[in-house]
Design a protein around this motif. Structure first.
Motif, PDB file in Angstrom:
ATOM      1  N   HIS A   1       0.799  -1.228   0.000  1.00 59.57           N
ATOM      2  CA  HIS A   1       0.000   0.000   0.000  1.00 59.57           C
ATOM      3  C   HIS A   1       0.833   1.281   0.000  1.00 59.57           C
ATOM      4  O   HIS A   1       0.287   2.370   0.136  1.00 59.57           O
ATOM      5  N   GLY A   2       2.142   1.151  -0.139  1.00 57.37           N
ATOM      6  CA  GLY A   2       3.001   2.331  -0.191  1.00 57.37           C
ATOM      7  C   GLY A   2       3.037   3.112   1.110  1.00 57.37           C
ATOM      8  O   GLY A   2       3.012   4.352   1.108  1.00 57.37           O
ATOM      9  N   MET A   3       3.102   2.400   2.215  1.00 58.46           N
ATOM     10  CA  MET A   3       3.115   3.034   3.543  1.00 58.46           C
ATOM     11  C   MET A   3       4.526   3.104   4.110  1.00 58.46           C
ATOM     12  O   MET A   3       5.415   2.354   3.707  1.00 58.46           O
ATOM     13  N   LYS A   4       4.679   3.967   5.097  1.00 61.66           N
ATOM     14  CA  LYS A   4       5.880   3.981   5.927  1.00 61.66           C
ATOM     15  C   LYS A   4       5.483   3.491   7.315  1.00 61.66           C
ATOM     16  O   LYS A   4       4.531   3.993   7.906  1.00 61.66           O
ATOM     17  N   VAL A   5       6.195   2.489   7.816  1.00 63.52           N
ATOM     18  CA  VAL A   5       5.902   1.928   9.132  1.00 63.52           C
ATOM     19  C   VAL A   5       7.006   2.311  10.105  1.00 63.52           C
ATOM     20  O   VAL A   5       8.189   2.099   9.836  1.00 63.52           O
ATOM     21  N   THR A   6       6.610   2.903  11.226  1.00 67.42           N
ATOM     22  CA  THR A   6       7.544   3.240  12.298  1.00 67.42           C
ATOM     23  C   THR A   6       7.237   2.358  13.499  1.00 67.42           C
ATOM     24  O   THR A   6       6.081   2.204  13.884  1.00 67.42           O
ATOM     25  N   TYR A   7       8.291   1.765  14.070  1.00 67.95           N
ATOM     26  CA  TYR A   7       8.135   0.944  15.274  1.00 67.95           C
ATOM     27  C   TYR A   7       8.684   1.715  16.471  1.00 67.95           C
ATOM     28  O   TYR A   7       9.751   2.314  16.391  1.00 67.95           O
ATOM     29  N   GLU A   8       7.953   1.666  17.558  1.00 61.98           N
ATOM     30  CA  GLU A   8       8.407   2.350  18.770  1.00 61.98           C
ATOM     31  C   GLU A   8       7.873   1.595  19.989  1.00 61.98           C
ATOM     32  O   GLU A   8       6.664   1.351  20.109  1.00 61.98           O
ATOM     33  N   LYS A   9       8.783   1.230  20.873  1.00 62.23           N
ATOM     34  CA  LYS A   9       8.387   0.535  22.090  1.00 62.23           C
ATOM     35  C   LYS A   9       7.847   1.553  23.090  1.00 62.23           C
ATOM     36  O   LYS A   9       8.579   2.390  23.600  1.00 62.23           O
ATOM     37  N   PHE A  10       6.546   1.495  23.372  1.00 55.60           N
ATOM     38  CA  PHE A  10       5.901   2.483  24.228  1.00 55.60           C
ATOM     39  C   PHE A  10       6.123   2.216  25.715  1.00 55.60           C
ATOM     40  O   PHE A  10       6.017   3.134  26.529  1.00 55.60           O
ATOM     41  N   ILE A  11       6.371   0.955  26.063  1.00 54.12           N
ATOM     42  CA  ILE A  11       6.472   0.591  27.479  1.00 54.12           C
ATOM     43  C   ILE A  11       7.657  -0.333  27.707  1.00 54.12           C
ATOM     44  O   ILE A  11       8.209  -0.922  26.776  1.00 54.12           O
ATOM     45  N   ARG A  12       8.052  -0.452  28.965  1.00 49.33           N
ATOM     46  CA  ARG A  12       9.073  -1.423  29.345  1.00 49.33           C
ATOM     47  C   ARG A  12       8.704  -2.003  30.709  1.00 49.33           C
ATOM     48  O   ARG A  12       7.943  -1.395  31.460  1.00 49.33           O
ATOM     49  N   VAL A  13       9.225  -3.173  30.979  1.00 46.83           N
ATOM     50  CA  VAL A  13       8.986  -3.818  32.270  1.00 46.83           C
ATOM     51  C   VAL A  13      10.184  -3.555  33.170  1.00 46.83           C
ATOM     52  O   VAL A  13      11.328  -3.741  32.762  1.00 46.83           O
ATOM     53  N   GLU A  14       9.889  -3.113  34.376  1.00 44.12           N
ATOM     54  CA  GLU A  14      10.932  -2.746  35.341  1.00 44.12           C
ATOM     55  C   GLU A  14      10.738  -3.585  36.603  1.00 44.12           C
ATOM     56  O   GLU A  14       9.642  -3.639  37.165  1.00 44.12           O
ATOM     57  N   GLY A  15      11.772  -4.260  37.035  1.00 42.96           N
ATOM     58  CA  GLY A  15      11.676  -5.094  38.225  1.00 42.96           C
ATOM     59  C   GLY A  15      11.712  -4.282  39.505  1.00 42.96           C
ATOM     60  O   GLY A  15      12.395  -3.248  39.578  1.00 42.96           O
ATOM     61  N   LEU A  16      10.972  -4.742  40.508  1.00 43.78           N
ATOM     62  CA  LEU A  16      11.042  -4.104  41.822  1.00 43.78           C
ATOM     63  C   LEU A  16      12.400  -4.389  42.444  1.00 43.78           C
ATOM     64  O   LEU A  16      12.990  -5.462  42.219  1.00 43.78           O
ATOM     65  N   SER A  17      12.897  -3.460  43.223  1.00 43.88           N
ATOM     66  CA  SER A  17      14.140  -3.682  43.948  1.00 43.88           C
ATOM     67  C   SER A  17      13.869  -4.623  45.116  1.00 43.88           C
ATOM     68  O   SER A  17      12.706  -4.831  45.517  1.00 43.88           O
TER      69      SER A  17
END
Length: 249
Positions: free
Chosen positions: A28-44
């Motif tokens: 379809h002649g698109m441009k696709v951008t990937y972006e990681k919106f979240i991350r998992v962070e462990g409790l101390s």
């Protein structure tokens, strides 16, 4: 509306040319951008101790994901707890059960698994109701399984071991995309954490999963594309269906 620029709120795949989004973009002649919106962070270890949970008080651990496996053993190491060989593990799926081999020797007598559904796992736990169970989970998770165990009066304890946090998205121009694609409620929350004044306007919004769709609607946005459906089990198929329907109008 012609889709020229779409934003996928996930990390870029390792083999990008084999991604179904690449095939969609070429078609379809698109441009696709990937972006990681979240991350998992462990409790101390300090944060975890505030819950007053002793890992050795339990005879079984319920593993609902690879993340729960990683963070359980990470905290055990930080707390200098040697997990006994007698510990039993109840896993949501076979793949999660096999992932345990990263930390323990795989033995069928102490590792049990369902077939990816919460109901399967609950039935397995029903045959082991004498166990004292620990349920590692996220700080912000919606634990259906935990609610089921509580209602059935199981001897179990939720243990918060990690949390989902938003990534910094300030480098993105959100008005430059025709379509934003979300895969979890936390991705939607990350959007508004980074851009509290974001207005949808002409931007199309897509959601994978009912919880994600609910979060989009709760945020005041209109949901334009939903997956999975019987006709479109994947997100790229749902986008194809949307494009086909748009051309008929």
């Amino acid at each position: 509306m012609k889709l020229k620029n779409i934003l996928v709120s996930q990390p870029q795949p390792a083999e990008i040319e084999k991604s179904p989004y690449s095939a969609l973009a070429r078609k379809h002649g698109m441009k696709v951008t990937y972006e990681k919106f979240i991350r998992v962070e462990g409790l101390s270890s300090r944060e975890f101790r505030q819950q007053r949970i002793n890992l050795l008080d339990f005879t079984g651990v319920i593993m609902t994901s690879r993340k729960s496996v990683d963070h359980y053993f990470r905290l055990a190491k930080l707390l200098r707890v040697e997990v006994p060989d007698s510990m039993k593990y109840f896993c949501i799926s076979e793949s999660t059960a096999f992932y345990l081999q990263k930390y323990v020797q795989y033995r069928k007598r102490k590792i049990f698994h369902g077939n990816q559904s919460v109901q399967d796992l609950f039935e397995i736990l029903g045959k082991n109701k004498s166990e004292k169970l620990l349920l590692p989970c996220s700080e912000d998770s919606r634990q259906e399984l935990g609610d089921m165990l509580e209602a059935a009066d199981y001897d179990f304890k939720r243990a918060v071991m990690y949390r989902t946090v938003p990534n910094d998205l300030s480098h993105l121009d959100m008005n430059g995309f025709d379509l934003l694609i979300f895969f979890s409620p936390w991705g939607v929350k990350s959007l508004f954490t980074n851009f509290p004044d974001f207005k949808q306007q002409d931007t199309l919004i897509a959601a994978f999963g009912t919880n994600t769709a609910d979060e989009i609607r709760s945020s005041g946005m209109e949901l334009n594309i939903a997956a999975p459906t019987k006709k479109s089990p994947s997100m790229t198929m749902a986008i194809e269906e949307f494009i086909a329907q748009s051309k008929k109008k």
